[in-house]
Design a protein around this motif. Sequence first.
Motif, short mmCIF file in Angstrom:
data_model
loop_
_atom_site.label_atom_id
_atom_site.label_comp_id
_atom_site.label_asym_id
_atom_site.label_seq_id
_atom_site.Cartn_x
_atom_site.Cartn_y
_atom_site.Cartn_z
N VAL A 1 -6.10 -3.67 -2.85
CA VAL A 1 -7.83 -3.51 -2.90
C VAL A 1 -7.94 -2.60 -1.77
O VAL A 1 -7.71 -4.29 -0.71
CB VAL A 1 -7.70 -4.13 -3.93
N LEU A 2 -8.46 -1.82 -1.06
CA LEU A 2 -9.79 -1.76 0.25
C LEU A 2 -10.93 -1.78 0.36
O LEU A 2 -11.16 -0.99 -0.34
CB LEU A 2 -8.58 -1.18 0.59
N CYS B 1 2.64 1.07 -3.78
CA CYS B 1 2.37 0.67 -5.42
C CYS B 1 0.64 1.15 -5.59
O CYS B 1 0.23 1.89 -4.72
CB CYS B 1 1.31 -1.54 -5.56
N PRO B 2 -0.52 1.06 -6.69
CA PRO B 2 -1.38 1.69 -6.96
C PRO B 2 -2.54 1.35 -5.84
O PRO B 2 -2.21 0.32 -5.35
CB PRO B 2 -1.43 1.78 -8.09
N VAL B 3 -3.24 2.19 -4.98
CA VAL B 3 -4.26 1.96 -3.84
C VAL B 3 -5.63 2.13 -5.09
O VAL B 3 -5.88 3.08 -4.88
CB VAL B 3 -3.71 2.60 -3.13
N VAL B 4 -6.53 1.26 -4.67
CA VAL B 4 -7.92 1.49 -4.98
C VAL B 4 -8.84 0.48 -3.77
O VAL B 4 -8.85 0.08 -3.06
CB VAL B 4 -8.20 0.14 -6.31
N VAL B 5 -9.14 1.94 -3.52
CA VAL B 5 -10.59 2.23 -2.59
C VAL B 5 -11.80 1.85 -3.06
O VAL B 5 -12.61 2.40 -4.16
CB VAL B 5 -10.68 3.77 -1.82
N VAL B 6 -12.63 0.96 -2.62
CA VAL B 6 -14.27 -0.10 -3.51
C VAL B 6 -15.21 1.17 -1.90
O VAL B 6 -14.81 0.66 -1.25
CB VAL B 6 -13.88 -1.69 -3.23
N VAL C 1 -9.68 7.78 -11.34
CA VAL C 1 -8.19 7.84 -10.81
C VAL C 1 -7.49 9.21 -10.99
O VAL C 1 -7.86 9.66 -11.86
CB VAL C 1 -6.88 7.21 -12.09
N VAL C 2 -6.86 9.38 -9.66
CA VAL C 2 -5.46 10.06 -9.38
C VAL C 2 -4.33 10.24 -9.25
O VAL C 2 -4.55 9.08 -8.57
CB VAL C 2 -6.79 11.09 -8.29
N GLY C 3 -3.23 11.43 -8.40
CA GLY C 3 -2.43 10.80 -8.87
C GLY C 3 -2.33 10.78 -7.24
O GLY C 3 -2.56 12.28 -6.54
N ARG C 4 -0.81 10.22 -6.60
CA ARG C 4 -0.76 11.38 -5.20
C ARG C 4 0.59 11.60 -5.28
O ARG C 4 1.64 11.35 -6.36
CB ARG C 4 -0.30 9.87 -4.78
N HIS C 5 0.30 12.95 -4.74
CA HIS C 5 2.09 13.84 -4.79
C HIS C 5 3.03 12.95 -4.72
O HIS C 5 3.08 12.10 -3.64
CB HIS C 5 2.43 15.39 -3.87
N HIS C 6 4.39 12.98 -4.96
CA HIS C 6 5.35 12.11 -4.51
C HIS C 6 6.70 12.70 -4.06
O HIS C 6 7.73 12.07 -4.11
CB HIS C 6 5.64 11.64 -6.58
N ARG C 7 6.15 14.01 -4.19
CA ARG C 7 7.38 15.11 -3.21
C ARG C 7 6.61 14.96 -1.73
O ARG C 7 5.83 15.64 -1.19
CB ARG C 7 7.20 16.23 -3.81
N ARG C 8 7.03 13.83 -0.40
CA ARG C 8 6.51 14.11 0.50
C ARG C 8 7.71 14.01 1.48
O ARG C 8 9.34 13.47 1.35
CB ARG C 8 6.43 11.86 0.81
N LEU C 9 7.85 15.03 2.56
CA LEU C 9 8.22 14.98 3.34
C LEU C 9 9.05 13.92 4.20
O LEU C 9 10.30 13.97 4.60
CB LEU C 9 7.50 15.77 4.45
N THR C 10 8.12 12.83 4.70
CA THR C 10 9.19 11.46 5.49
C THR C 10 8.13 10.48 5.26
O THR C 10 7.04 10.35 4.24
CB THR C 10 8.57 11.52 7.00
N THR C 11 8.98 8.77 5.00
CA THR C 11 8.16 8.05 4.79
C THR C 11 6.95 7.75 5.21
O THR C 11 6.40 6.89 4.59
CB THR C 11 9.71 6.68 5.33
N ALA D 1 -8.84 5.45 -7.82
CA ALA D 1 -7.12 4.26 -7.71
C ALA D 1 -6.75 5.74 -7.51
O ALA D 1 -6.78 6.59 -7.75
CB ALA D 1 -7.12 4.21 -8.84
N VAL D 2 -5.59 5.57 -6.48
CA VAL D 2 -4.70 6.45 -6.09
C VAL D 2 -3.33 6.02 -7.12
O VAL D 2 -2.78 5.14 -6.07
CB VAL D 2 -4.55 6.64 -4.43
#
Length: 290
Positions: free
Chosen positions: A97-98, A124-129, A254-264, A285-286
Amino acid sequence: MSTSAPVLAAVDGSEPSLKALTWAIEAALGHGTEVVAAHVRAGRGSASTDGPDPVRAKVEEILAGYGEQAPPVRYVAVDGHPAPALCELARKAGLLVLGSRGLGGFAALLLGSTGRKCAAQAPCPVVVVPHESRTAEASGQTGPPGRVVLGLDPEETADEVIEFAFAGAARRGVELQVVSTYRVPLRALTTMGDLVPGDAADARGVGLALTAGQRERLTAFAERYPKVAVDPVVAPADPAGRLVTASRTADLLVVGRHHRRLTTDSLIMGSVANAVLLHAHCAVAVVPGR
Protein backbone atom coordinates in the motif's frame (compact mmCIF):
# COMPACT_ATOMS: atom_id res chain seq x y z
CA MET A 1 -3.77 -11.90 -1.19
CA SER A 2 -2.78 -14.57 1.29
CA THR A 3 -4.46 -14.20 4.67
CA SER A 4 -1.15 -15.04 6.38
CA ALA A 5 1.07 -12.65 4.41
CA PRO A 6 1.52 -9.18 5.91
CA VAL A 7 0.27 -5.93 4.46
CA LEU A 8 3.27 -3.77 3.55
CA ALA A 9 2.77 -0.01 3.90
CA ALA A 10 5.31 2.49 2.57
CA VAL A 11 5.74 5.32 5.08
CA ASP A 12 7.93 8.41 5.10
CA GLY A 13 6.09 10.62 7.57
CA SER A 14 4.17 12.56 4.92
CA GLU A 15 0.39 12.89 5.10
CA PRO A 16 -0.17 10.75 1.97
CA SER A 17 1.95 7.95 3.43
CA LEU A 18 0.13 8.10 6.75
CA LYS A 19 -3.18 7.90 4.89
CA ALA A 20 -1.82 4.80 3.15
CA LEU A 21 -0.81 3.37 6.53
CA THR A 22 -4.37 3.81 7.80
CA TRP A 23 -5.67 2.04 4.68
CA ALA A 24 -3.17 -0.77 5.27
CA ILE A 25 -4.21 -1.15 8.91
CA GLU A 26 -7.85 -1.49 7.89
CA ALA A 27 -6.87 -4.06 5.24
CA ALA A 28 -4.85 -6.04 7.79
CA LEU A 29 -7.79 -6.07 10.19
CA GLY A 30 -9.96 -7.47 7.40
CA HIS A 31 -7.40 -10.15 6.53
CA GLY A 32 -6.42 -10.98 10.11
CA THR A 33 -2.74 -10.33 9.49
CA GLU A 34 0.03 -7.91 10.47
CA VAL A 35 1.21 -4.65 8.96
CA VAL A 36 4.82 -3.99 8.06
CA ALA A 37 5.36 -0.22 8.00
CA ALA A 38 8.46 0.32 5.86
CA HIS A 39 10.44 3.55 5.74
CA VAL A 40 12.90 3.60 2.85
CA ARG A 41 15.53 6.27 3.44
CA ALA A 42 16.71 7.37 0.02
CA GLY A 43 20.44 6.96 -0.42
CA ARG A 44 22.77 4.62 1.45
CA GLY A 45 23.48 5.88 4.94
CA SER A 46 21.41 9.01 4.41
CA ALA A 47 19.96 8.83 7.89
CA SER A 48 21.48 7.98 11.24
CA THR A 49 20.09 5.24 13.43
CA ASP A 50 20.98 7.31 16.51
CA GLY A 51 18.32 9.36 18.25
CA PRO A 52 14.53 9.31 17.89
CA ASP A 53 13.00 8.30 14.58
CA PRO A 54 10.28 10.85 13.64
CA VAL A 55 8.69 8.50 11.10
CA ARG A 56 8.41 5.71 13.67
CA ALA A 57 6.84 8.22 16.08
CA LYS A 58 4.15 9.11 13.52
CA VAL A 59 3.45 5.44 12.85
CA GLU A 60 3.04 4.83 16.58
CA GLU A 61 0.73 7.83 16.83
CA ILE A 62 -1.55 6.43 14.10
CA LEU A 63 -1.47 3.01 15.74
CA ALA A 64 -2.37 4.44 19.16
CA GLY A 65 -5.65 5.68 17.71
CA TYR A 66 -6.78 2.07 17.25
CA GLY A 67 -6.13 1.11 20.85
CA GLU A 68 -6.67 -2.57 21.57
CA GLN A 69 -8.28 -3.04 18.15
CA ALA A 70 -4.98 -2.44 16.34
CA PRO A 71 -3.44 -5.27 14.35
CA PRO A 72 0.20 -6.22 14.94
CA VAL A 73 2.39 -3.55 13.31
CA ARG A 74 6.10 -4.00 12.69
CA TYR A 75 8.22 -0.98 11.73
CA VAL A 76 11.30 -1.36 9.54
CA ALA A 77 13.69 1.27 8.19
CA VAL A 78 16.05 0.53 5.32
CA ASP A 79 18.41 2.57 3.17
CA GLY A 80 18.16 2.54 -0.61
CA HIS A 81 16.09 3.66 -3.55
CA PRO A 82 12.38 3.48 -2.67
CA ALA A 83 10.92 1.47 -5.57
CA PRO A 84 13.51 -1.37 -5.65
CA ALA A 85 13.56 -1.59 -1.85
CA LEU A 86 9.78 -1.75 -1.58
CA CYS A 87 9.53 -4.34 -4.37
CA GLU A 88 12.08 -6.49 -2.54
CA LEU A 89 10.17 -6.21 0.74
CA ALA A 90 6.96 -7.00 -1.15
CA ARG A 91 8.25 -10.50 -1.96
CA LYS A 92 7.09 -11.54 1.50
CA ALA A 93 3.91 -9.44 1.51
CA GLY A 94 0.39 -10.12 0.35
CA LEU A 95 -0.30 -6.48 -0.45
CA LEU A 96 1.73 -3.28 -0.86
CA VAL A 97 0.00 0.00 0.00
CA LEU A 98 1.37 3.37 -1.11
CA GLY A 99 0.31 6.95 -0.72
CA SER A 100 -0.03 9.23 -3.69
CA ARG A 101 2.23 12.06 -4.67
CA GLY A 102 0.68 15.50 -4.70
CA LEU A 103 3.66 17.80 -5.02
CA GLY A 104 4.09 21.04 -6.90
CA GLY A 105 2.30 21.30 -10.21
CA PHE A 106 1.41 17.63 -10.23
CA ALA A 107 -1.10 17.75 -7.37
CA ALA A 108 -3.89 16.67 -9.74
CA LEU A 109 -2.14 13.37 -10.48
CA LEU A 110 -2.58 10.38 -8.23
CA LEU A 111 0.83 8.86 -8.76
CA GLY A 112 4.53 9.62 -8.55
CA SER A 113 7.45 7.71 -10.02
CA THR A 114 7.89 5.40 -7.02
CA GLY A 115 4.24 4.40 -7.09
CA ARG A 116 4.29 3.80 -10.82
CA LYS A 117 7.39 1.61 -10.60
CA CYS A 118 5.96 -0.41 -7.74
CA ALA A 119 2.63 -0.86 -9.51
CA ALA A 120 4.48 -2.15 -12.57
CA GLN A 121 7.05 -4.35 -10.84
CA ALA A 122 5.92 -5.50 -7.38
CA PRO A 123 5.33 -9.26 -7.03
CA CYS A 124 2.10 -8.71 -5.07
CA PRO A 125 -0.99 -6.53 -5.60
CA VAL A 126 -0.32 -2.82 -5.13
CA VAL A 127 -2.86 -0.34 -3.78
CA VAL A 128 -2.32 3.38 -4.33
CA VAL A 129 -4.36 5.57 -1.99
CA PRO A 130 -5.35 8.90 -3.56
CA HIS A 131 -4.44 12.38 -2.49
CA GLU A 132 -7.26 14.20 -0.71
CA SER A 133 -7.59 16.59 -3.64
CA ARG A 134 -8.64 13.65 -5.83
CA THR A 135 -11.31 12.38 -3.42
CA ALA A 136 -12.58 15.91 -2.86
CA GLU A 137 -13.29 16.26 -6.57
CA ALA A 138 -15.66 13.28 -6.33
CA SER A 139 -17.67 14.69 -3.40
CA GLY A 140 -21.37 15.04 -4.04
CA GLN A 141 -21.51 12.09 -6.42
CA THR A 142 -24.23 9.52 -5.87
CA GLY A 143 -23.98 5.74 -5.97
CA PRO A 144 -23.83 2.68 -3.74
CA PRO A 145 -21.59 3.56 -0.76
CA GLY A 146 -18.18 1.99 -0.64
CA ARG A 147 -18.53 -0.21 -3.68
CA VAL A 148 -15.68 -1.96 -5.48
CA VAL A 149 -15.25 -1.48 -9.23
CA LEU A 150 -13.51 -4.05 -11.43
CA GLY A 151 -12.24 -3.27 -14.91
CA LEU A 152 -12.73 -6.51 -16.86
CA ASP A 153 -11.60 -7.60 -20.30
CA PRO A 154 -13.06 -11.12 -20.52
CA GLU A 155 -10.25 -12.32 -22.76
CA GLU A 156 -7.33 -10.65 -21.01
CA THR A 157 -8.06 -10.14 -17.31
CA ALA A 158 -6.41 -12.81 -15.15
CA ASP A 159 -8.36 -14.84 -12.61
CA GLU A 160 -6.24 -13.36 -9.81
CA VAL A 161 -7.60 -9.90 -10.63
CA ILE A 162 -11.23 -11.03 -10.55
CA GLU A 163 -10.66 -12.97 -7.34
CA PHE A 164 -9.12 -9.90 -5.68
CA ALA A 165 -12.15 -7.77 -6.58
CA PHE A 166 -14.74 -10.30 -5.43
CA ALA A 167 -12.87 -10.99 -2.19
CA GLY A 168 -12.57 -7.27 -1.51
CA ALA A 169 -16.29 -6.69 -2.05
CA ALA A 170 -17.14 -9.70 0.12
CA ARG A 171 -15.03 -8.47 3.04
CA ARG A 172 -16.58 -5.02 2.84
CA GLY A 173 -20.11 -6.30 2.30
CA VAL A 174 -20.56 -3.98 -0.69
CA GLU A 175 -21.60 -4.14 -4.32
CA LEU A 176 -19.12 -5.09 -7.03
CA GLN A 177 -19.55 -3.19 -10.28
CA VAL A 178 -17.87 -4.93 -13.21
CA VAL A 179 -17.08 -2.64 -16.14
CA SER A 180 -16.32 -3.94 -19.63
CA THR A 181 -16.14 -1.59 -22.58
CA TYR A 182 -15.87 -1.76 -26.34
CA ARG A 183 -15.11 0.79 -28.99
CA VAL A 184 -17.57 1.75 -31.70
CA PRO A 185 -15.72 1.87 -35.06
CA LEU A 186 -15.33 5.39 -36.40
CA ARG A 187 -16.87 4.27 -39.68
CA ALA A 188 -20.10 3.66 -37.77
CA LEU A 189 -20.61 7.39 -37.31
CA THR A 190 -21.88 9.85 -39.88
CA THR A 191 -21.06 13.55 -39.81
CA MET A 192 -24.42 14.10 -38.09
CA GLY A 193 -23.53 11.67 -35.30
CA ASP A 194 -25.96 8.95 -36.38
CA LEU A 195 -24.99 5.32 -36.71
CA VAL A 196 -24.87 3.84 -40.19
CA PRO A 197 -27.44 0.97 -40.06
CA GLY A 198 -25.05 -1.81 -41.07
CA ASP A 199 -22.28 -0.67 -38.78
CA ALA A 200 -24.77 -0.06 -35.95
CA ALA A 201 -25.70 -3.73 -36.14
CA ASP A 202 -22.01 -4.66 -36.01
CA ALA A 203 -21.53 -2.49 -32.92
CA ARG A 204 -24.53 -4.08 -31.21
CA GLY A 205 -23.10 -7.49 -32.05
CA VAL A 206 -19.81 -6.58 -30.41
CA GLY A 207 -21.68 -5.42 -27.31
CA LEU A 208 -23.73 -8.61 -27.11
CA ALA A 209 -20.64 -10.78 -27.51
CA LEU A 210 -18.85 -8.83 -24.78
CA THR A 211 -21.85 -9.18 -22.47
CA ALA A 212 -21.80 -12.95 -22.98
CA GLY A 213 -18.05 -13.09 -22.41
CA GLN A 214 -18.32 -11.04 -19.23
CA ARG A 215 -21.09 -13.28 -17.88
CA GLU A 216 -19.08 -16.40 -18.61
CA ARG A 217 -15.96 -15.09 -16.84
CA LEU A 218 -17.92 -14.04 -13.76
CA THR A 219 -20.02 -17.17 -13.28
CA ALA A 220 -17.55 -19.20 -11.21
CA PHE A 221 -16.67 -16.23 -8.99
CA ALA A 222 -20.32 -15.30 -8.44
CA GLU A 223 -20.94 -18.88 -7.29
CA ARG A 224 -17.95 -18.70 -4.96
CA TYR A 225 -19.11 -15.38 -3.50
CA PRO A 226 -22.93 -15.67 -3.47
CA LYS A 227 -23.38 -12.75 -1.08
CA VAL A 228 -21.65 -10.27 -3.39
CA ALA A 229 -24.15 -8.25 -5.42
CA VAL A 230 -22.74 -7.79 -8.93
CA ASP A 231 -23.64 -4.85 -11.16
CA PRO A 232 -22.47 -5.82 -14.68
CA VAL A 233 -21.80 -2.89 -17.01
CA VAL A 234 -21.05 -3.28 -20.70
CA ALA A 235 -20.79 0.00 -22.59
CA PRO A 236 -19.34 1.53 -25.76
CA ALA A 237 -16.70 3.75 -24.20
CA ASP A 238 -13.02 4.38 -23.66
CA PRO A 239 -12.09 1.88 -20.91
CA ALA A 240 -9.87 4.20 -18.88
CA GLY A 241 -12.31 7.09 -19.04
CA ARG A 242 -15.23 4.88 -18.02
CA LEU A 243 -13.30 3.48 -15.06
CA VAL A 244 -12.17 6.93 -13.90
CA THR A 245 -15.80 8.03 -13.97
CA ALA A 246 -16.82 4.93 -11.99
CA SER A 247 -14.12 5.71 -9.42
CA ARG A 248 -16.06 8.79 -8.34
CA THR A 249 -18.57 6.59 -6.50
CA ALA A 250 -16.22 3.79 -5.41
CA ASP A 251 -13.88 3.06 -2.52
CA LEU A 252 -11.67 0.74 -4.53
CA LEU A 253 -10.99 0.33 -8.25
CA VAL A 254 -9.35 -2.95 -9.31
CA VAL A 255 -7.42 -3.38 -12.56
CA GLY A 256 -5.04 -6.01 -13.85
CA ARG A 257 -1.39 -5.64 -14.76
CA HIS A 258 0.02 -7.13 -17.94
CA HIS A 259 1.85 -10.31 -16.98
CA ARG A 260 3.89 -10.41 -20.18
CA ARG A 261 6.85 -8.16 -19.30
CA LEU A 262 9.88 -7.73 -21.50
CA THR A 263 12.38 -7.35 -18.66
CA THR A 264 12.35 -7.47 -14.87
CA ASP A 265 12.53 -3.67 -14.70
CA SER A 266 9.88 -3.03 -17.35
CA LEU A 267 7.28 -0.36 -16.57
CA ILE A 268 4.71 -1.88 -18.94
CA MET A 269 1.47 -2.43 -17.03
CA GLY A 270 -1.10 -1.50 -19.67
CA SER A 271 -2.43 1.85 -20.78
CA VAL A 272 -5.70 1.44 -18.85
CA ALA A 273 -3.95 0.67 -15.54
CA ASN A 274 -1.57 3.56 -16.07
CA ALA A 275 -4.40 6.00 -16.85
CA VAL A 276 -6.51 5.10 -13.83
CA LEU A 277 -3.47 5.31 -11.56
CA LEU A 278 -2.96 8.86 -12.74
CA HIS A 279 -6.57 10.06 -12.62
CA ALA A 280 -8.76 7.88 -10.37
CA HIS A 281 -10.73 9.39 -7.49
CA CYS A 282 -10.49 6.38 -5.16
CA ALA A 283 -7.90 3.85 -4.10
CA VAL A 284 -6.62 1.79 -7.05
CA ALA A 285 -5.45 -1.82 -6.80
CA VAL A 286 -3.16 -3.07 -9.56
CA VAL A 287 -3.13 -6.86 -9.45
CA PRO A 288 -0.55 -8.96 -11.31
CA GLY A 289 -1.62 -12.11 -13.09
CA ARG A 290 0.36 -15.29 -13.59
